[in-house]
Design an enzyme around this catalytic site. Sequence first.
Site, PDB file in Angstrom:
ATOM      1  CE1 TYR A 132      10.406  34.503   4.570  1.00 19.01           C
ATOM      2  CE2 TYR A 132      11.844  36.198   5.452  1.00 19.01           C
ATOM      3  CZ  TYR A 132      11.431  34.887   5.417  1.00 19.01           C
ATOM      4  OH  TYR A 132      12.040  33.964   6.225  1.00 19.01           O
TER       5      TYR A 132
ATOM      6  CE  LYS B 267       8.713  33.740   7.553  1.00 17.30           C
ATOM      7  NZ  LYS B 267       8.080  32.445   7.846  1.00 17.30           N
TER       8      LYS B 267
END
Length: 306
Positions: A164, A168
């Site tokens: 993640y 990002k």
Amino acid sequence: MGNFLAGKVVTVTGAGRGIGRSVALAAAAEGARVVVNDYGVGIDGGAPTSEIAEAVVKEIAAAGGEAVAVADDISTMDGGQRVVDTALTRYGRIDGVVCVAGILRERMLFNMSEEEWDPVLATHLKGTFTVFRAASAIMRRQGSGTLIGFTSGNHQGSVSQANYSAAKGGIISLVRSAALGLHKYGVTANAVAPVARTRMSANVPMELKEIGEPEDVAALVTYLLSDKAVAPGGERITGQVYTIAGPKIAVWAQPRELRAGYAEGPWTPQRIADFLPGTVGTDPMPMLAQLEAMAKAAAAKDRPNA
């Protein structure tokens, strides 16, 4: 109904729930015609359900707005293209895209499998690229448009979400690249790092002192999509990363060289060992300071403040 986005056509991915849904509703409430995209999967990337996007379209229509649903997987090039093509076919143009869609698969880095890495990067990072790619080609010809990617404070790093965090961080670089490459065509690109109560934030292993609601994030996104999003000098806002967390709005620093040192002659490992620590040094990592509190909280089955 407001008029912040009157006459504009906006697509929102991940618009079936949470922040994406709030963004779609807010954009419609401010006069935009909205393409509501949601593949309808759970945060773990489970089975898709097309009814999720349709339900939001019905909400918008009931409030007097105009919207169309697209239940496509934006982690594929065809899926991202169809989201944009739907805007063109239905409304004749596209003025803004907001890429909110994402999933989570938590695992410590040393245990993370390819099956846990690939879908997260595909949904967050590639899913932003596919829509940006399709939309930017149209916006370039139009001479206008706005791209908005969704990042997270976790781009700084994460204990158990390397996938993640990597996605990002990649979105921030993608947004900055879009801002640089599309500036001369009148197209802007920005990123939002929200802190809001959603299905994803419910899994954060600490109590967040600064947290808001999805509607707060939607207000910021609506502003960035609008013609009022201008800097003090009058130029359109572009290449920025904003956090909104309840009453706080913050802007993240641009990447820059922090400190440098120079020496004559070739480098050797020993010369660097003598030179680097005292001259160039390091930049402390704020996230490391939170690890001890998180470890204690886990042991006590509690959630520390952050």
